[in-house]
Design a protein around this motif. Structure first.
Motif, PDB file in Angstrom:
ATOM      1  N   ASP A 186       0.848  -1.191   0.000  1.00 12.18           N
ATOM      2  CA  ASP A 186       0.000   0.000   0.000  1.00 12.18           C
ATOM      3  C   ASP A 186       0.885   1.242   0.000  1.00 12.18           C
ATOM      4  O   ASP A 186       1.817   1.352   0.810  1.00 12.18           O
ATOM      5  CB  ASP A 186      -0.900  -0.014   1.233  1.00 12.18           C
ATOM      6  CG  ASP A 186      -1.841   1.171   1.258  1.00 12.18           C
ATOM      7  OD1 ASP A 186      -1.470   2.189   1.883  1.00 12.18           O
ATOM      8  OD2 ASP A 186      -2.913   1.104   0.628  1.00 12.18           O
ATOM      9  N   LEU A 187       0.599   2.182  -0.891  1.00 11.54           N
ATOM     10  CA  LEU A 187       1.431   3.373  -1.018  1.00 11.54           C
ATOM     11  C   LEU A 187       1.412   4.220   0.252  1.00 11.54           C
ATOM     12  O   LEU A 187       2.426   4.807   0.635  1.00 11.54           O
ATOM     13  CB  LEU A 187       0.955   4.210  -2.213  1.00 11.54           C
ATOM     14  CG  LEU A 187       1.650   5.551  -2.444  1.00 11.54           C
ATOM     15  CD1 LEU A 187       3.134   5.362  -2.711  1.00 11.54           C
ATOM     16  CD2 LEU A 187       0.995   6.303  -3.595  1.00 11.54           C
ATOM     17  N   ASP A 188       0.277   4.293   0.925  1.00  6.33           N
ATOM     18  CA  ASP A 188       0.160   5.168   2.090  1.00  6.33           C
ATOM     19  C   ASP A 188       0.829   4.599   3.336  1.00  6.33           C
ATOM     20  O   ASP A 188       1.416   5.345   4.128  1.00  6.33           O
ATOM     21  CB  ASP A 188      -1.315   5.439   2.394  1.00  6.33           C
ATOM     22  CG  ASP A 188      -1.983   6.257   1.296  1.00  6.33           C
ATOM     23  OD1 ASP A 188      -1.291   7.109   0.701  1.00  6.33           O
ATOM     24  OD2 ASP A 188      -3.175   6.028   1.023  1.00  6.33           O
ATOM     25  N   THR A 189       0.750   3.262   3.504  1.00  7.49           N
ATOM     26  CA  THR A 189       1.188   2.668   4.779  1.00  7.49           C
ATOM     27  C   THR A 189       2.317   1.660   4.638  1.00  7.49           C
ATOM     28  O   THR A 189       2.958   1.310   5.634  1.00  7.49           O
ATOM     29  CB  THR A 189       0.004   1.958   5.450  1.00  7.49           C
ATOM     30  OG1 THR A 189      -0.417   0.858   4.615  1.00  7.49           O
ATOM     31  CG2 THR A 189      -1.166   2.920   5.643  1.00  7.49           C
ATOM     32  N   GLY A 190       2.576   1.158   3.440  1.00 10.98           N
ATOM     33  CA  GLY A 190       3.556   0.086   3.268  1.00 10.98           C
ATOM     34  C   GLY A 190       2.996  -1.287   3.595  1.00 10.98           C
ATOM     35  O   GLY A 190       3.725  -2.285   3.583  1.00 10.98           O
ATOM     36  N   ARG A 191       1.704  -1.373   3.877  1.00  3.78           N
ATOM     37  CA  ARG A 191       1.076  -2.650   4.223  1.00  3.78           C
ATOM     38  C   ARG A 191       1.168  -3.628   3.045  1.00  3.78           C
ATOM     39  O   ARG A 191       0.943  -3.273   1.896  1.00  3.78           O
ATOM     40  CB  ARG A 191      -0.398  -2.409   4.600  1.00  3.78           C
ATOM     41  CG  ARG A 191      -1.209  -3.675   4.885  1.00  3.78           C
ATOM     42  CD  ARG A 191      -2.648  -3.316   5.237  1.00  3.78           C
ATOM     43  NE  ARG A 191      -3.295  -2.575   4.165  1.00  3.78           N
ATOM     44  CZ  ARG A 191      -3.904  -3.158   3.126  1.00  3.78           C
ATOM     45  NH1 ARG A 191      -3.932  -4.492   3.018  1.00  3.78           N
ATOM     46  NH2 ARG A 191      -4.491  -2.413   2.195  1.00  3.78           N
ATOM     47  N   PHE A 192       1.494  -4.878   3.352  1.00  4.26           N
ATOM     48  CA  PHE A 192       1.578  -5.925   2.333  1.00  4.26           C
ATOM     49  C   PHE A 192       0.176  -6.231   1.805  1.00  4.26           C
ATOM     50  O   PHE A 192      -0.757  -6.459   2.576  1.00  4.26           O
ATOM     51  CB  PHE A 192       2.203  -7.185   2.936  1.00  4.26           C
ATOM     52  CG  PHE A 192       2.225  -8.361   2.004  1.00  4.26           C
ATOM     53  CD1 PHE A 192       3.234  -8.512   1.067  1.00  4.26           C
ATOM     54  CD2 PHE A 192       1.231  -9.331   2.065  1.00  4.26           C
ATOM     55  CE1 PHE A 192       3.259  -9.599   0.211  1.00  4.26           C
ATOM     56  CE2 PHE A 192       1.238 -10.418   1.217  1.00  4.26           C
ATOM     57  CZ  PHE A 192       2.260 -10.556   0.285  1.00  4.26           C
ATOM     58  N   ILE A 193       0.012  -6.215   0.475  1.00  2.00           N
ATOM     59  CA  ILE A 193      -1.278  -6.503  -0.146  1.00  2.00           C
ATOM     60  C   ILE A 193      -1.278  -7.882  -0.777  1.00  2.00           C
ATOM     61  O   ILE A 193      -2.151  -8.704  -0.493  1.00  2.00           O
ATOM     62  CB  ILE A 193      -1.634  -5.431  -1.193  1.00  2.00           C
ATOM     63  CG1 ILE A 193      -1.766  -4.058  -0.511  1.00  2.00           C
ATOM     64  CG2 ILE A 193      -2.915  -5.788  -1.930  1.00  2.00           C
ATOM     65  CD1 ILE A 193      -2.022  -2.919  -1.475  1.00  2.00           C
ATOM     66  N   TRP A 194      -0.323  -8.165  -1.623  1.00  2.00           N
ATOM     67  CA  TRP A 194      -0.213  -9.512  -2.172  1.00  2.00           C
ATOM     68  C   TRP A 194       1.208  -9.787  -2.646  1.00  2.00           C
ATOM     69  O   TRP A 194       1.996  -8.873  -2.881  1.00  2.00           O
ATOM     70  CB  TRP A 194      -1.216  -9.798  -3.279  1.00  2.00           C
ATOM     71  CG  TRP A 194      -1.210  -8.914  -4.506  1.00  2.00           C
ATOM     72  CD1 TRP A 194      -2.129  -7.964  -4.827  1.00  2.00           C
ATOM     73  CD2 TRP A 194      -0.276  -8.930  -5.604  1.00  2.00           C
ATOM     74  NE1 TRP A 194      -1.835  -7.372  -6.027  1.00  2.00           N
ATOM     75  CE2 TRP A 194      -0.706  -7.949  -6.537  1.00  2.00           C
ATOM     76  CE3 TRP A 194       0.867  -9.660  -5.901  1.00  2.00           C
ATOM     77  CZ2 TRP A 194      -0.016  -7.689  -7.722  1.00  2.00           C
ATOM     78  CZ3 TRP A 194       1.555  -9.405  -7.079  1.00  2.00           C
ATOM     79  CH2 TRP A 194       1.111  -8.434  -7.979  1.00  2.00           C
TER      80      TRP A 194
END
Length: 518
Positions: free
Chosen positions: A301-309
């Motif tokens: 995720d661009l905003d948080t760096g959260r892993f998406i896939w």
């Protein structure tokens, strides 16, 4: 009985045995002829084999001199010792500072200075010129295909010479510039700090610096980061040579989030360092991580760096992901160690894949052509191929269209213009018919440099540090102008933001305002 008279005739020294010398030289000549005719798939292999032959020639001549020449043993040992002494002295006085694109070592005196990072007050004050009329926000430009839309450049640089706006030393790196408005951002190695540096595009004045404690350096690969930053809105994404992925604020350089891509993907460091530039699509960051267990490609995720896939399990290589629209569907392409693969944007599912010969670095970005076709190329004797992509009832097919050994691009990306492909074939510019791979011409030794197409003109950043303006036409090479910029190896990709050309290598950076048609 008297003693027999003693002979007073002088003792004749044995005649020098010269005949082995022409045999040794002839054998070396035959070996070099074989190397440059038959050995290996690439010039790099032939250069390495040439060094081996020359070393063998030296050893053979010394063995002849000491053991078979019939010259005084003291002379032979003296010459051999002198040769060894010269080699030792050269090793003590010289050092290898990387290699050129053909893997030939670059030698420099050990005491010669390297590039130093200047203090900010050493950079010229801003000029009165207006800002550029365009951005260059990522590797290979807005569309990541080496093509930019901008003002029509003047063709005669003697009548209208480019204007140098600024020039100064920079820290080592193979990164290029990303440009948005007044911000020109690159990466540098400053001692033990891997830095993201933002300069004012018109003056070269430092606006901000972000530092991480990280350093990558090898004799062959060189020192410092090698990926070009990506500017997405008010954010900057950077990939360091050791795997540090940063998301920074464009205006201040403040870090918003970061990831260690190599550690999180479970991969070892690649031979030439992590080199892929991040790709941003909508609010997602696509990274070539090269990990196992569905972590070869990851999306954050661009905003948080959260892993998406994550998807795929192929090894990391040196190419960057690129957005493509093929057979009516947007997808992300990546040239990995095993070949080219296309991923669905929403979940990373592999839509199609095409194998490619391994055993050497895969660096160039796949180039999307009209008609749902894709061009792929790599060096080391491999060549270029165009494939065609189709889909029917969610079943994707890949059809090879043509393949040619005539365009072996080691790391310069291909350019498409007017139905033809342009690229550097082991450092020589070539033009191929994109429809069938027919060679139109091969001229101009520019080394392993980089290319940008602007309008109907081609800018070549030559490996030796010269910018060459070319009219791309299938009729033959048409050089229009030349601009000497650097006097050292230049592998870094240039950036063209409107009429501003930003170029750099591992020592210095410069910005030129190019003349435009009146």
């Amino acid at each position: 009985m008297s003693d027999a008279p003693k002979s007073t005739a002088p003792v004749q020294a044995p005649r020098v045995r010269w005949w082995p010398v022409p045999l040794i030289l002839g054998a070396a000549a035959l070996a070099l002829g074989w190397v440059w005719t038959f050995h290996g798939p690439s010039r790099q292999d032939r250069y390495i084999a040439t060094l081996e032959v020359l070393f063998g020639l030296l050893v053979a001549l010394l063995v002849w001199l000491v053991f078979a020449s019939r010259l005084p043993r003291r002379l032979g040992l003296g010459v051999t010792g002198s040769v060894i002494g010269l080699i030792a002295a050269a090793a003590a006085l010289l050092e290898i500072r990387g290699v050129n694109g053909d893997l030939v070592p670059i030698l420099a005196w050990r005491w010669s200075s390297r590039a130093l990072v200047p203090p900010s007050d050493a950079i010229p004050a801003p000029t009165a010129a207006s800002h550029s009329r365009g951005d260059f926000p990522q590797f290979l430009g807005p569309h990541r295909n080496g093509t930019v839309e901008g003002p029509r450049l003047a063709r005669d640089w003697q009548a209208q010479p480019p204007v140098e706006l600024w020039r100064h030393p920079v820290g080592p790196a193979w990164s290029g510039f990303a440009v948005a408005g007044p911000f020109a951002i690159t990466q540098e190695q400053r001692g033990e700090k891997e830095c993201v540096v933002c300069y004012d595009v018109l003056s070269g004045r430092t606006l901000w610096v972000h530092e991480d404690t990280a350093r990558y350096a090898t004799t062959i690969a060189g020192e410092g980061p090698r990926a070009t930053p990506t500017i997405a809105g008010r954010r900057v994404l950077t990939q360091g040579a050791t795997g540090l992925l940063n998301c920074l604020d464009l205006a201040t350089g403040a870090r918003l989030w970061w990831k260690d891509i190599v550690a999180e993907s479970g991969r070892e460091m690649p031979t030439w360092g992590v080199a892929g530039s991040p790709l941003v699509v909508s609010n997602r960051v696509f990274v070539h991580a090269g990990g196992t267990n569905e972590r070869s490609r990851v999306v954050l995720d661009l905003d948080t760096g959260r892993f998406i896939w994550g998807a795929g399990s192929g090894g990391m290589d040196y190419s960057s992901p690129v957005l493509a629209r093929l057979a009516g569907r947007e997808q992300v392409l990546i040239f990995a160690a095993s070949g080219v693969a296309a991923h669905a944007l929403e979940d990373g599912r592999i839509l199609w894949r095409h194998p490619w010969r391994g055993g050497h670095p895969h660096v160039t970005v796949p180039l999307v052509l009209p008609g749902d076709r894709v061009a792929i190329s790599s060096g080391y004797g491999t060549g270029c191929e165009v494939i065609e992509i189709a889909v029917e009832k969610n079943a994707w097919t890949v059809r090879p269209v043509w393949k040619s050994i005539r365009l072996k691009s080691k790391f310069a990306n291909l350019i498409y213009h007017g139905g033809y492909l342009y690229g550097l074939d082991d450092g020589i510019l070539v033009c191929l018919d994109a429809a069938n791979g027919t060679l139109k011409w091969k001229e101009g030794r520019y080394g392993h440099g980089q290319l940008i197409l602007t309008g109907n003109l081609l800018l070549v950043m030559a490996e030796a540090g010269e910018v060459v303006l070319i009219e791309p036409t299938p009729e033959g090479l048409r050089e229009l102008s030349r601009l000497p910029v650097f006097r050292a190896k230049t592998w870094n990709p240039p950036a063209l933001a409107g009429d501003l050309l930003l170029v750099r290598n591992d020592r210095e950076a410069a910005c030129f305002r190019l003349p435009v048609e009146k």
